[in-house]
Motif scaffolding. Structure first.
Motif, PDB file in Angstrom:
ATOM      1  N   VAL A  42     -39.284 -42.645 -58.378  1.00  0.00           N
ATOM      2  CA  VAL A  42     -39.663 -42.776 -59.895  1.00  0.00           C
ATOM      3  C   VAL A  42     -40.972 -41.830 -60.150  1.00  0.00           C
ATOM      4  N   ASN A  43     -41.310 -40.806 -60.936  1.00  0.00           N
ATOM      5  CA  ASN A  43     -42.273 -40.733 -60.967  1.00  0.00           C
ATOM      6  C   ASN A  43     -42.584 -40.751 -62.770  1.00  0.00           C
ATOM      7  N   TYR A  44     -43.467 -41.909 -62.751  1.00  0.00           N
ATOM      8  CA  TYR A  44     -44.360 -42.680 -63.294  1.00  0.00           C
ATOM      9  C   TYR A  44     -45.218 -42.340 -64.117  1.00  0.00           C
ATOM     10  N   TYR A  45     -45.703 -41.629 -64.918  1.00  0.00           N
ATOM     11  CA  TYR A  45     -47.151 -41.205 -65.909  1.00  0.00           C
ATOM     12  C   TYR A  45     -47.300 -40.560 -64.516  1.00  0.00           C
ATOM     13  N   GLY A  46     -47.154 -39.816 -64.069  1.00  0.00           N
ATOM     14  CA  GLY A  46     -48.121 -38.161 -63.539  1.00  0.00           C
ATOM     15  C   GLY A  46     -47.615 -38.899 -61.666  1.00  0.00           C
ATOM     16  N   SER A  47     -47.396 -40.403 -61.885  1.00  0.00           N
ATOM     17  CA  SER A  47     -47.181 -41.615 -60.184  1.00  0.00           C
ATOM     18  C   SER A  47     -46.041 -41.212 -59.429  1.00  0.00           C
ATOM     19  N   ASP A  48     -45.611 -40.899 -58.671  1.00  0.00           N
ATOM     20  CA  ASP A  48     -44.234 -41.346 -57.924  1.00  0.00           C
ATOM     21  C   ASP A  48     -44.063 -42.649 -57.860  1.00  0.00           C
ATOM     22  N   MET A  49     -43.585 -43.696 -57.984  1.00  0.00           N
ATOM     23  CA  MET A  49     -43.516 -45.095 -58.234  1.00  0.00           C
ATOM     24  C   MET A  49     -41.689 -45.043 -57.520  1.00  0.00           C
ATOM     25  N   PRO A  50     -42.159 -46.495 -56.742  1.00  0.00           N
ATOM     26  CA  PRO A  50     -40.958 -46.776 -56.029  1.00  0.00           C
ATOM     27  C   PRO A  50     -40.192 -47.257 -57.165  1.00  0.00           C
ATOM     28  N   LEU A  51     -38.365 -47.156 -56.834  1.00  0.00           N
ATOM     29  CA  LEU A  51     -37.951 -47.602 -58.220  1.00  0.00           C
ATOM     30  C   LEU A  51     -37.411 -49.481 -58.547  1.00  0.00           C
ATOM     31  N   SER A  52     -38.068 -50.043 -57.829  1.00  0.00           N
ATOM     32  CA  SER A  52     -37.926 -51.195 -57.326  1.00  0.00           C
ATOM     33  C   SER A  52     -39.342 -51.666 -58.276  1.00  0.00           C
ATOM     34  N   GLN A  53     -40.677 -50.613 -58.594  1.00  0.00           N
ATOM     35  CA  GLN A  53     -41.373 -50.913 -59.079  1.00  0.00           C
ATOM     36  C   GLN A  53     -41.117 -50.931 -60.844  1.00  0.00           C
ATOM     37  N   VAL A  54     -40.184 -49.827 -61.160  1.00  0.00           N
ATOM     38  CA  VAL A  54     -40.506 -49.360 -62.861  1.00  0.00           C
ATOM     39  C   VAL A  54     -38.809 -50.031 -63.388  1.00  0.00           C
ATOM     40  N   ALA A  55     -37.773 -50.885 -62.420  1.00  0.00           N
ATOM     41  CA  ALA A  55     -36.696 -50.838 -63.287  1.00  0.00           C
ATOM     42  C   ALA A  55     -35.779 -52.212 -62.036  1.00  0.00           C
ATOM     43  N   SER A  56     -35.702 -53.278 -62.577  1.00  0.00           N
ATOM     44  CA  SER A  56     -34.887 -54.482 -61.841  1.00  0.00           C
ATOM     45  C   SER A  56     -33.031 -53.827 -61.266  1.00  0.00           C
ATOM     46  N   VAL A  57     -33.197 -53.939 -59.934  1.00  0.00           N
ATOM     47  CA  VAL A  57     -31.527 -53.484 -59.265  1.00  0.00           C
ATOM     48  C   VAL A  57     -31.047 -54.659 -58.840  1.00  0.00           C
ATOM     49  N   ALA A  58     -29.762 -54.434 -59.523  1.00  0.00           N
ATOM     50  CA  ALA A  58     -29.152 -55.274 -58.575  1.00  0.00           C
ATOM     51  C   ALA A  58     -27.655 -55.468 -59.195  1.00  0.00           C
ATOM     52  N   ILE A  59     -25.934 -56.309 -58.021  1.00  0.00           N
ATOM     53  CA  ILE A  59     -25.831 -55.364 -58.259  1.00  0.00           C
ATOM     54  C   ILE A  59     -24.642 -55.871 -58.977  1.00  0.00           C
ATOM     55  N   ALA A  60     -23.876 -55.248 -59.533  1.00  0.00           N
ATOM     56  CA  ALA A  60     -22.713 -55.502 -60.591  1.00  0.00           C
ATOM     57  C   ALA A  60     -21.491 -55.918 -60.158  1.00  0.00           C
ATOM     58  N   ASP A  61     -21.154 -55.453 -59.213  1.00  0.00           N
ATOM     59  CA  ASP A  61     -19.968 -56.037 -58.701  1.00  0.00           C
ATOM     60  C   ASP A  61     -20.254 -55.307 -57.021  1.00  0.00           C
ATOM     61  N   ALA A  62     -18.578 -55.352 -56.388  1.00  0.00           N
ATOM     62  CA  ALA A  62     -19.056 -54.201 -55.187  1.00  0.00           C
ATOM     63  C   ALA A  62     -19.114 -53.064 -55.441  1.00  0.00           C
ATOM     64  N   ARG A  63     -19.006 -52.378 -55.559  1.00  0.00           N
ATOM     65  CA  ARG A  63     -18.567 -51.302 -55.868  1.00  0.00           C
ATOM     66  C   ARG A  63     -20.171 -49.982 -57.161  1.00  0.00           C
ATOM     67  N   THR A  64     -20.067 -51.158 -57.428  1.00  0.00           N
ATOM     68  CA  THR A  64     -21.787 -51.129 -58.730  1.00  0.00           C
ATOM     69  C   THR A  64     -22.476 -51.883 -58.692  1.00  0.00           C
ATOM     70  N   LEU A  65     -23.872 -51.677 -58.978  1.00  0.00           N
ATOM     71  CA  LEU A  65     -25.402 -51.296 -58.909  1.00  0.00           C
ATOM     72  C   LEU A  65     -25.144 -50.955 -60.688  1.00  0.00           C
ATOM     73  N   THR A  66     -26.339 -51.864 -61.046  1.00  0.00           N
ATOM     74  CA  THR A  66     -27.381 -51.971 -62.282  1.00  0.00           C
ATOM     75  C   THR A  66     -28.500 -51.736 -61.946  1.00  0.00           C
ATOM     76  N   ILE A  67     -29.032 -50.973 -63.087  1.00  0.00           N
ATOM     77  CA  ILE A  67     -30.812 -50.316 -62.905  1.00  0.00           C
ATOM     78  C   ILE A  67     -31.421 -50.213 -63.956  1.00  0.00           C
TER      79      ILE A  67
END
Length: 185
Positions: A42-67
């Motif tokens: 993810v472009n975070y203020y001009g630098s590319d950061m892994p998604l896990s460092q700018v947001a929390s990622v969770a599994i809502a159910d068997a077929r849904t991810l929430t970010i």
């Protein structure tokens, strides 16, 4: 000397199997997994950061991810990164929560992914065979330097082959497990 060569070969082969496991996690099955988005930058203020460092990622159910981005202004950047990725998923945004719905895989797509899994498994086997070749050439080098005997070479090559067979069996097991996971509806 021979034990060091065998231990080194065994360690490198185990790393090849672990790398295969890591690569196969990225292949999407019917179930949601946070590992699917690990490679998104993810472009975070001009630098590319892994998604896990700018947001929390969770599994809502068997077929849904929430970010959930940690900063409200990052929602658009995260959406853009997901759309630009090769996942082929469309994010649904509700306020600051982004949902990724994973559609069920078709039979045809499952078979394509199975072929990809087998290809990854073959690549891992090739890497393991290359490690075996390196170990055997190190053993032969010791023979040329007259540090070991022909019998030692024969024994070492047999033991290296046993280590190789074990690693290839591990690769087959990992590929088979992923294939079963893909084909489960």
């Amino acid at each position: 000397m021979l034990n060091d060569i065998k231990k080194d070969a065994q360690t490198r082969m185990a790393k090849s199997v672990d790398a295969l496991r890591h690569d196969l996690v990225k292949i999407r099955t019917g179930r949601a997994s946070t590992a699917l988005v690990d490679t998104i930058k993810v472009n975070y203020y001009g630098s590319d950061m892994p998604l896990s460092q700018v947001a929390s990622v969770a599994i809502a159910d068997a077929r849904t991810l929430t970010i959930t981005p940690w900063e409200k202004q990052m929602v658009a950047a995260v959406e853009k990164a997901i759309l630009a990725s090769d996942l082929g998923l469309t994010p649904n945004t509700a306020g600051t929560v982004i949902r990724l719905n994973l559609p069920a895989l078709t039979e045809e797509r499952r078979k394509e992914l199975t072929k990809v899994v087998h290809g990854e498994g073959e690549d891992a086997k090739v890497a393991i065979r290359n490690i075996r070749r390196d170990a055997n050439s190190q053993v032969k080098e010791l023979l040329k330097e007259k540090k070991i005997t022909e019998d030692d070479v024969s024994r070492a090559e047999t033991e290296i082959q046993k280590i190789t067979d074990g690693a290839i069996k591990d690769v087959d097991d990992v590929v088979k497990a992923k294939e079963q996971e893909l084909m489960a509806v």
